[in-house]
Write an enzyme that holds these catalytic residues in place. Structure first.
Site, PDB file in Angstrom:
ATOM      1  N   PRO A   1       0.906  18.545 -19.908  1.00  0.00           N
ATOM      2  CA  PRO A   1       2.343  18.518 -20.210  1.00  0.00           C
ATOM      3  C   PRO A   1       2.720  17.405 -21.175  1.00  0.00           C
ATOM      4  N   VAL A   2       3.278  17.783 -22.312  1.00  0.00           N
ATOM      5  CA  VAL A   2       3.765  16.787 -23.284  1.00  0.00           C
ATOM      6  C   VAL A   2       5.279  16.924 -23.326  1.00  0.00           C
TER       7      VAL A   2
ATOM      8  N   SER B   1       6.621   1.539 -10.294  1.00  0.00           N
ATOM      9  CA  SER B   1       6.322   1.392 -11.722  1.00  0.00           C
ATOM     10  C   SER B   1       6.446   2.669 -12.562  1.00  0.00           C
TER      11      SER B   1
ATOM     12  N   LYS C   1      13.595  -3.570 -13.545  1.00  0.00           N
ATOM     13  CA  LYS C   1      12.714  -4.639 -14.046  1.00  0.00           C
ATOM     14  C   LYS C   1      13.546  -5.681 -14.815  1.00  0.00           C
TER      15      LYS C   1
ATOM     16  N   ALA D   1      15.841  -0.744 -15.804  1.00  0.00           N
ATOM     17  CA  ALA D   1      16.998  -1.547 -15.386  1.00  0.00           C
ATOM     18  C   ALA D   1      16.615  -2.436 -14.200  1.00  0.00           C
TER      19      ALA D   1
ATOM     20  N   THR E   1       7.802  -5.786 -18.223  1.00  0.00           N
ATOM     21  CA  THR E   1       7.521  -4.675 -19.128  1.00  0.00           C
ATOM     22  C   THR E   1       8.329  -4.775 -20.421  1.00  0.00           C
ATOM     23  N   ASP E   2       7.823  -4.118 -21.466  1.00  0.00           N
ATOM     24  CA  ASP E   2       8.578  -4.054 -22.730  1.00  0.00           C
ATOM     25  C   ASP E   2       9.774  -3.108 -22.623  1.00  0.00           C
ATOM     26  N   GLU E   3       9.810  -2.274 -21.555  1.00  0.00           N
ATOM     27  CA  GLU E   3      10.879  -1.268 -21.458  1.00  0.00           C
ATOM     28  C   GLU E   3      12.251  -1.900 -21.266  1.00  0.00           C
TER      29      GLU E   3
ATOM     30  N   TYR F   1      14.091   2.561 -13.693  1.00  0.00           N
ATOM     31  CA  TYR F   1      12.929   1.656 -13.639  1.00  0.00           C
ATOM     32  C   TYR F   1      13.159   0.424 -14.510  1.00  0.00           C
TER      33      TYR F   1
ATOM     34  N   LEU G   1       0.842  -1.205   0.000  1.00  0.00           N
ATOM     35  CA  LEU G   1       0.000   0.000   0.000  1.00  0.00           C
ATOM     36  C   LEU G   1       0.878   1.256   0.000  1.00  0.00           C
ATOM     37  N   THR G   2       1.740   1.333  -1.004  1.00  0.00           N
ATOM     38  CA  THR G   2       2.506   2.557  -1.245  1.00  0.00           C
ATOM     39  C   THR G   2       1.520   3.597  -1.776  1.00  0.00           C
TER      40      THR G   2
ATOM     41  N   PHE H   1       2.965  -8.836  -9.327  1.00  0.00           N
ATOM     42  CA  PHE H   1       2.796  -7.508  -9.924  1.00  0.00           C
ATOM     43  C   PHE H   1       3.591  -6.443  -9.166  1.00  0.00           C
TER      44      PHE H   1
ATOM     45  N   ASP I   1       5.085  -6.062   2.926  1.00  0.00           N
ATOM     46  CA  ASP I   1       6.130  -5.823   1.929  1.00  0.00           C
ATOM     47  C   ASP I   1       6.640  -7.162   1.399  1.00  0.00           C
TER      48      ASP I   1
HETATM   49  P1  NAD Z   1       1.223   0.355  -9.774  1.00  0.00           P
HETATM   50  O1  NAD Z   1       2.338   1.279  -9.442  1.00  0.00           O
HETATM   51  O2  NAD Z   1      -0.113   0.913 -10.104  1.00  0.00           O
HETATM   52  O3  NAD Z   1       0.996  -0.684  -8.579  1.00  0.00           O
HETATM   53  C1  NAD Z   1       2.067  -1.302  -7.911  1.00  0.00           C
HETATM   54  C2  NAD Z   1       1.506  -1.979  -6.657  1.00  0.00           C
HETATM   55  O4  NAD Z   1       2.602  -2.643  -5.994  1.00  0.00           O
HETATM   56  C3  NAD Z   1       0.895  -1.002  -5.642  1.00  0.00           C
HETATM   57  O5  NAD Z   1      -0.310  -1.510  -5.155  1.00  0.00           O
HETATM   58  C4  NAD Z   1       1.950  -0.930  -4.545  1.00  0.00           C
HETATM   59  O6  NAD Z   1       1.409  -0.633  -3.273  1.00  0.00           O
HETATM   60  C5  NAD Z   1       2.539  -2.333  -4.604  1.00  0.00           C
HETATM   61  N1  NAD Z   1       3.905  -2.397  -4.063  1.00  0.00           N
HETATM   62  C6  NAD Z   1       4.947  -1.568  -4.343  1.00  0.00           C
HETATM   63  N2  NAD Z   1       6.027  -1.947  -3.638  1.00  0.00           N
HETATM   64  C7  NAD Z   1       5.672  -3.056  -2.935  1.00  0.00           C
HETATM   65  C8  NAD Z   1       6.365  -3.924  -2.039  1.00  0.00           C
HETATM   66  N3  NAD Z   1       7.652  -3.706  -1.734  1.00  0.00           N
HETATM   67  N4  NAD Z   1       5.708  -4.958  -1.497  1.00  0.00           N
HETATM   68  C9  NAD Z   1       4.393  -5.184  -1.792  1.00  0.00           C
HETATM   69  N5  NAD Z   1       3.686  -4.384  -2.624  1.00  0.00           N
HETATM   70  C10 NAD Z   1       4.316  -3.338  -3.193  1.00  0.00           C
HETATM   71  O7  NAD Z   1       1.777  -0.552 -10.952  1.00  0.00           O
HETATM   72  P2  NAD Z   1       1.002  -1.169 -12.209  1.00  0.00           P
HETATM   73  O8  NAD Z   1       0.956  -0.165 -13.291  1.00  0.00           O
HETATM   74  O9  NAD Z   1      -0.239  -1.817 -11.732  1.00  0.00           O
HETATM   75  O10 NAD Z   1       2.059  -2.280 -12.645  1.00  0.00           O
HETATM   76  C11 NAD Z   1       2.012  -3.599 -12.094  1.00  0.00           C
HETATM   77  C12 NAD Z   1       3.170  -4.409 -12.662  1.00  0.00           C
HETATM   78  O11 NAD Z   1       3.052  -4.462 -14.080  1.00  0.00           O
HETATM   79  C13 NAD Z   1       4.546  -3.824 -12.375  1.00  0.00           C
HETATM   80  O12 NAD Z   1       5.421  -4.884 -12.093  1.00  0.00           O
HETATM   81  C14 NAD Z   1       4.924  -3.128 -13.664  1.00  0.00           C
HETATM   82  O13 NAD Z   1       6.318  -3.107 -13.833  1.00  0.00           O
HETATM   83  C15 NAD Z   1       4.251  -4.010 -14.691  1.00  0.00           C
HETATM   84  N6  NAD Z   1       3.844  -3.351 -15.944  1.00  0.00           N
HETATM   85  C16 NAD Z   1       3.112  -2.193 -15.921  1.00  0.00           C
HETATM   86  C17 NAD Z   1       2.690  -1.628 -17.125  1.00  0.00           C
HETATM   87  C18 NAD Z   1       1.857  -0.359 -17.165  1.00  0.00           C
HETATM   88  O14 NAD Z   1       1.636   0.172 -18.244  1.00  0.00           O
HETATM   89  N7  NAD Z   1       1.358   0.135 -16.055  1.00  0.00           N
HETATM   90  C19 NAD Z   1       3.025  -2.244 -18.344  1.00  0.00           C
HETATM   91  C20 NAD Z   1       3.782  -3.410 -18.319  1.00  0.00           C
HETATM   92  C21 NAD Z   1       4.176  -3.966 -17.116  1.00  0.00           C
HETATM   93  O1  DAU Z   2       5.865   0.266 -21.619  1.00  0.00           O
HETATM   94  C1  DAU Z   2       5.378  -0.237 -20.407  1.00  0.00           C
HETATM   95  C2  DAU Z   2       5.559   0.799 -19.325  1.00  0.00           C
HETATM   96  O2  DAU Z   2       4.590   1.808 -19.584  1.00  0.00           O
HETATM   97  C3  DAU Z   2       5.396   0.248 -17.912  1.00  0.00           C
HETATM   98  O3  DAU Z   2       6.411  -0.675 -17.664  1.00  0.00           O
HETATM   99  C4  DAU Z   2       5.460   1.386 -16.877  1.00  0.00           C
HETATM  100  O4  DAU Z   2       5.196   0.871 -15.578  1.00  0.00           O
HETATM  101  C5  DAU Z   2       4.397   2.404 -17.233  1.00  0.00           C
HETATM  102  O5  DAU Z   2       4.498   3.506 -16.350  1.00  0.00           O
HETATM  103  C6  DAU Z   2       4.582   2.883 -18.679  1.00  0.00           C
HETATM  104  O6  DAU Z   2       5.812   3.648 -18.813  1.00  0.00           O
HETATM  105  P1  DAU Z   2       5.876   5.000 -19.674  1.00  0.00           P
HETATM  106  O7  DAU Z   2       7.021   5.793 -19.195  1.00  0.00           O
HETATM  107  O8  DAU Z   2       5.788   4.700 -21.113  1.00  0.00           O
HETATM  108  O9  DAU Z   2       4.444   5.638 -19.214  1.00  0.00           O
HETATM  109  P2  DAU Z   2       4.019   7.138 -18.871  1.00  0.00           P
HETATM  110  O10 DAU Z   2       2.534   7.132 -18.747  1.00  0.00           O
HETATM  111  O11 DAU Z   2       4.808   7.700 -17.733  1.00  0.00           O
HETATM  112  O12 DAU Z   2       4.412   7.929 -20.180  1.00  0.00           O
HETATM  113  C7  DAU Z   2       3.890   7.569 -21.453  1.00  0.00           C
HETATM  114  C8  DAU Z   2       4.547   8.470 -22.482  1.00  0.00           C
HETATM  115  O13 DAU Z   2       4.061   9.816 -22.272  1.00  0.00           O
HETATM  116  C9  DAU Z   2       6.052   8.553 -22.349  1.00  0.00           C
HETATM  117  O14 DAU Z   2       6.629   8.654 -23.644  1.00  0.00           O
HETATM  118  C10 DAU Z   2       6.306   9.844 -21.574  1.00  0.00           C
HETATM  119  C11 DAU Z   2       5.132  10.721 -21.995  1.00  0.00           C
HETATM  120  N1  DAU Z   2       4.655  11.663 -20.951  1.00  0.00           N
HETATM  121  C12 DAU Z   2       4.391  11.179 -19.708  1.00  0.00           C
HETATM  122  C13 DAU Z   2       3.938  12.018 -18.712  1.00  0.00           C
HETATM  123  C14 DAU Z   2       3.681  11.510 -17.303  1.00  0.00           C
HETATM  124  C15 DAU Z   2       4.428  12.988 -21.277  1.00  0.00           C
HETATM  125  O15 DAU Z   2       4.656  13.411 -22.430  1.00  0.00           O
HETATM  126  N2  DAU Z   2       3.972  13.825 -20.295  1.00  0.00           N
HETATM  127  C16 DAU Z   2       3.741  13.406 -19.017  1.00  0.00           C
HETATM  128  O16 DAU Z   2       3.371  14.245 -18.153  1.00  0.00           O
END
Ligand code: NAD
Ligand code: DAU
Length: 355
Positions: free
Chosen positions: A213-214, A83, A162, A160, A132-134, A158, A33-34, A79, A57
């Site tokens: 913000p872009v 992130s 993952k 690195a 993640t694809d990153e 991030y 619950l961060t 999960f 944790d």
């Molecule tokens: P999120 O940040 O919304 O949620 C992360 C959750 O993990 C939160 O509920 C947080 O409280 C919990 N958490 C963090 N540290 C913890 C710890 N030490 N112990 C227990 N719980 C902890 O993330 P999300 O977007 O739901 O992503 C979930 C997973 O999917 C991540 O591993 C992320 O890398 C991966 N992922 C996300 C995306 C995306 O677009 N969001 C895409 C591909 C992969």
């Molecule tokens: O590709 C999967 C990843 O996608 C996940 O592993 C990550 O957890 C998730 O956060 C996401 O990463 P991105 O960095 O791609 O997502 P974000 O929503 O932060 O940004 C999407 C794109 O938009 C990126 O190119 C940065 C840009 N951006 C983001 C923000 C927050 C902006 O231009 N303005 C912004 O304010």
């Protein structure tokens, strides 16, 4: 039953809600619950004995051991992570602690418990790591999409962290025979996403009349997948994926950031028109994210051909549903944009000069 980590976050909560409806299987949800974890995401399961939220944790090894021993899960679905790329640039330590050390702790405890199971239970158990694809780095405009054999080249703290966790998961399968699976997915969007990520941030700022913000010139490209499709992919990999394999998951929806932002604005223009003009007038180009990856694209042919998974939701439909969800849940948004959220917004955006 399933042991889920990070199930109070965006994707984990969607997974649990979907999974209980689809399968009825019980879930123990270990979440720290961060700022990103929100028990309210699981309000629909209040009083449902099939969901148990444990506040803790993944680095608490005694707790993890107790949960495994007490509940004897058939799978761990991992999960939990820090992130957000921008946060990893401002403060990488937490990313190493949770994503690397936390995954290691979870693997170690799982290995210890799993080793004591019967042969058939050991064979049937799965550890599914959600990644993640990153980890693959950045593509040029004409490069082929990421496939499972693309070399790792993470560029942010991030990605690195993952990538490190993916390597640990791989090593635990290779060395100890732990039956692991890994998914590498592109950008998710949908209900319950914290408004630090692009799409919910844009919706939130637009409705508040704030700048949108872009980063840079807005031409960075991401592949977008509706979160429900990601959850289905994870369920399919858990059900039928080959042990030790990794599966790329993507939406086949590559978009420039500026086009995503403009599309959100147009949806809001329809649903919640401003008194004058379009929300697009709030678009503001700001200083770029350091090390900003140029383009991500996913080749999802392996999960399609081996497991029959394809995304069901088009980007247009998924985005419209997402905008509607945020419009219908102002109380959820209000709840998460607390003082801590406001300090993050100041830290990330106030120092950025206009691009
Ligand atoms: P999120 O940040 O919304 O949620 C992360 C959750 O993990 C939160 O509920 C947080 O409280 C919990 N958490 C963090 N540290 C913890 C710890 N030490 N112990 C227990 N719980 C902890 O993330 P999300 O977007 O739901 O992503 C979930 C997973 O999917 C991540 O591993 C992320 O890398 C991966 N992922 C996300 C995306 C995306 O677009 N969001 C895409 C591909 C992969
Ligand atoms: O590709 C999967 C990843 O996608 C996940 O592993 C990550 O957890 C998730 O956060 C996401 O990463 P991105 O960095 O791609 O997502 P974000 O929503 O932060 O940004 C999407 C794109 O938009 C990126 O190119 C940065 C840009 N951006 C983001 C923000 C927050 C902006 O231009 N303005 C912004 O304010």
């Amino acid at each position: 039953m399933l042991l889920i980590t990070g199930g109070a976050g965006f994707i984990g909560a969607n997974f649990i809600l979907d999974s209980i409806v689809q399968t009825g299987e019980a879930v123990v949800n270990l979440d720290k619950l961060t700022y990103a974890g929100n028990p309210r995401n699981l309000e629909a399961l209040r009083g449902d004995t099939r969901h148990l939220l444990v506040h803790g944790d993944i680095n608490d090894r005694a707790l993890v051991r107790r949960l495994l021993t007490d509940h004897q899960p058939r799978a761990v679905v991992h999960f939990a992570a820090e992130s957000h790329v921008d946060r990893s640039i401002h403060g990488p330590a937490e990313f190493v602690q949770t994503n690397v050390v936390g995954t290691f702790s979870l693997l170690e405890e799982t290995r210890g418990w799993w080793g004591g199971l019967s042969e058939s239970a050991r064979r049937d158990f799965r550890f599914l790591h959600v990644s993640t694809d990153e980890v693959y780095g950045s593509l040029g405009p004409n490069d082929a999409a990421f496939c499972e054999s693309t070399p790792y080249a993470p560029n942010s703290p991030y990605s690195a962290s993952k990538a490190s966790s993916d390597h640990l998961v791989r090593a635990y399968q290779h060395t100890y025979g732990l039956p692991t699976l890994t998914t590498n997915c592109s950008n998710n969007y949908g209900p319950f996403q914290f408004p630090e990520k692009l799409i919910p941030l844009i919706i939130h700022n637009a409705l508040a009349g704030k700048p949108l913000p872009v980063y840079g010139d807005g031409t960075n490209v991401r592949d977008w997948l509706y979160v429900g499709d990601h959850c289905t992919a994870i369920r399919e990999v858990l059900r039928k994926g080959r042990v030790g394999e990794t599966y790329n998951v993507g939406g086949g929806s590559e978009m420039k950031n500026i086009d995503v932002v403009t599309t959100v604005c147009h949806l809001l223009d329809e649903a919640r028109p401003r008194s004058s003009g379009s929300y697009t007038s709030l678009i503001t180009f700001v200083e770029d994210r350091p090390g900003h990856d140029r383009r991500y694209a996913i080749d999802a042919s392996k999960i399609h051909s081996e497991l029959g998974w394809v995304p069901r939701q088009s980007f247009q439909m998924g985005l419209a549903k997402t905008v509607d969800w945020y419009l219908d849940h102002p109380d959820w948004v209000q709840d998460v944009v607390t003082g801590a959220y406001r300090s993050w917004v100041s830290q990330n955006y106030l120092g950025r000069s206009a691009a």
